[in-house]
Design an enzyme around this catalytic site. Structure first.
Site, short mmCIF file in Angstrom:
data_model
loop_
_atom_site.label_atom_id
_atom_site.label_comp_id
_atom_site.label_asym_id
_atom_site.label_seq_id
_atom_site.Cartn_x
_atom_site.Cartn_y
_atom_site.Cartn_z
N TYR A 5 -7.82 -9.04 3.85
CA TYR A 5 -6.31 -9.48 4.16
C TYR A 5 -6.40 -10.90 4.78
O TYR A 5 -5.52 -11.78 4.60
CB TYR A 5 -5.48 -8.49 4.82
CG TYR A 5 -5.35 -8.63 6.13
CD1 TYR A 5 -4.19 -9.29 6.80
CD2 TYR A 5 -6.21 -8.20 6.90
CE1 TYR A 5 -3.90 -9.50 8.11
CE2 TYR A 5 -6.13 -8.16 8.39
CZ TYR A 5 -4.79 -8.93 8.88
OH TYR A 5 -4.72 -8.77 10.46
N HIS A 30 8.12 -0.78 10.41
CA HIS A 30 6.88 -0.89 9.83
C HIS A 30 5.82 -2.23 10.25
O HIS A 30 4.90 -1.90 10.27
CB HIS A 30 7.17 -0.74 8.07
CG HIS A 30 5.77 -0.99 7.22
ND1 HIS A 30 4.58 -0.31 7.47
CD2 HIS A 30 5.53 -1.95 6.55
CE1 HIS A 30 3.81 -0.41 6.79
NE2 HIS A 30 4.10 -1.60 6.24
N GLN A 85 -8.11 -3.23 2.38
CA GLN A 85 -7.21 -4.15 2.84
C GLN A 85 -7.60 -4.87 4.17
O GLN A 85 -7.44 -5.96 4.53
CB GLN A 85 -5.80 -3.46 2.89
CG GLN A 85 -4.81 -4.37 3.28
CD GLN A 85 -3.36 -3.53 3.62
OE1 GLN A 85 -3.31 -2.29 3.39
NE2 GLN A 85 -2.45 -4.18 4.11
N GLU A 128 2.31 4.49 0.30
CA GLU A 128 3.33 3.74 1.11
C GLU A 128 4.71 3.85 0.62
O GLU A 128 5.19 3.89 -0.49
CB GLU A 128 3.28 2.06 0.95
CG GLU A 128 2.13 1.47 1.97
CD GLU A 128 2.20 0.16 2.04
OE1 GLU A 128 2.91 -0.46 1.09
OE2 GLU A 128 1.28 -0.45 2.74
#
Length: 387
Positions: free
Chosen positions: A248, A137, A244, A203
């Site tokens: 971020y 990931h 995001q 997720e």
């Protein structure tokens, strides 16, 4: 000979007598919440069992931990109490034990059909931390955000990366999630986009539920960290990728994550998962001494995500992954969390981060490094149409 319950349990059930996960439920809408364990198609009411005096061992005798609206007081008692409760319940539900099997009145009061109960959050979550512990990931996300030449930052291989999440928006599975609003990347010289997220994602995660905490300033030894973890839950850390991506830098996730996180109502104990323990991946370079485990293990837990498009009867599988893809173990995560003296408390939740495997079919989210976005119509959406 395999342990068998007097309650008939389907061979494909997730809740045989070998599991006995803990949760909080209401047998009726007006009933107060109470602890229970799942056995086949039933929930065993632990408040009724407790009042009947069945928990008479040295760690549970006289306690009111099963008369609470959450499991926190039970979690705080520690592993000896958890083992005592599990052994007592397995014996109580076994085919050879008459105490409950041959007591119609107690059976009627304590065994509730699962189809009739309302499941609630099993714990009062004081704090929630989300880790970033799957190498596959991390690489997939790194390629998207930084390119293939800088896919994984060097520090990722030295410590379990994490951020502190929002515990107030953690809800039990089945709760409606409202599509969040926020800002997205501007186009050209235009102001940033504002409106409902156009890239709402799931997720695939699991999360460790903390049992006994630690005092402020006193870290937990990595080789003792397992005694501070009661069990694991499934977790879906809903993510608004467009929000995001815009917010971020430099401080990490905020509005793109804090609008909702879903966890399963049942906590599977580490003791129940022990038969599925497996070796953890080789860590290179060797972790620093405070993260070096004498016995380092993961769990062989098959995970799957299905999506059911709006208006459709059938769902489709979009991801198949496995818990054993985690690079950093849950015990390393907990030990690292406390190494600076941070104090954990019973009921705190430690998310693993998205659990992805090496192949695209095993990625734990919709966003892929080899495509901008996978278009899927989600069942939970606001009244506003999203392109």
């Amino acid at each position: 000979m395999a342990l068998k319950s007097f309650i008939e349990v389907s061979p494909d059930s997730h809740f045989p007598i070998q599991n006995l996960p803990f949760g909080i439920f209401k047998p009726e809408p007006a009933s107060p919440p109470r602890p229970g364990v799942a056995i086949g198609d039933y929930v065993l009411d632990l408040s009724t069992i407790s009042v009947s005096g069945i928990f008479d061992g040295p760690f549970l005798s006289g306690t009111d931990c099963f008369l609470q609206p959450n499991l926190n007081k039970f979690l705080a008692l520690g592993r000896p109490a958890w083992k005592e409760a599990r052994a007592k319940l397995q014996n109580l539900l076994s085919a050879d034990e008459a105490t409950l099997r041959d007591n119609p009145s107690l059976r009627e009061k304590s065994l509730v059909p699962m189809s009739k109960v309302e499941m609630l959050l099993p714990i009062a979550i004081g704090d929630y931390t989300d880790f970033f512990s799957s190498m596959h990931h991390a690489r997939n996300c790194g390629i998207m955000f930084r390119g293939p030449e800088n896919a994984i930052n060097p520090n990722w291989f030295q410590l379990p990366i994490a951020y502190h999440g929002r515990s107030s928006s953690i809800v039990v599975s089945g709760t409606e999630i409202i599509r969040p609003r926020g800002q997205g990347h501007p186009s050209g010289n235009s102001p940033p986009y504002f409106g409902p997220s156009r890239k709402l994602d799931f997720e695939l995660e699991m999360a460790a539920v903390v049992g006994p905490g630690n005092e402020l300033g006193k870290p937990v030894d990595v080789n003792e960290a397992g005694d501070h973890i009661f069990g694991l839950v499934l977790m879906n850390d809903w993510s608004a990728r467009d929000i995001q991506a815009w917010e971020y830098v430099p401080l990490g996730p905020f509005l793109g994550k804090s609008f909702g996180t879903t966890i399963s109502p049942w906590i599977v104990t580490l003791d129940a998962l022990e038969p599925f323990a497996c070796n953890s991946p080789k860590q290179d370079p060797q972790p620093l001494p405070y993260l070096a485990e004498k016995i380092s293990k993961n769990y062989d837990i098959s995970l799957e995500v299905q999506i059911k498009p709006a208006g459709q009867e059938d769902s489709c599988v979009v991801t198949r992954s496995n818990f054993n893809h985690l690079y950093w173990t849950v015990t390393q995560q907990l030990a690292h969390h406390t190494i600076n003296g941070c104090n954990l408390r019973p009921g705190d939740l430690l998310g693993t981060g998205t659990i992805s495997g090496p192949e695209p079919e095993s990625y734990g989210m919709l966003v892929r490094a080899d495509m901008e976005w996978t278009k899927v119509t989600l069942t939970k959406r606001s009244n506003e149409e999203i392109p």
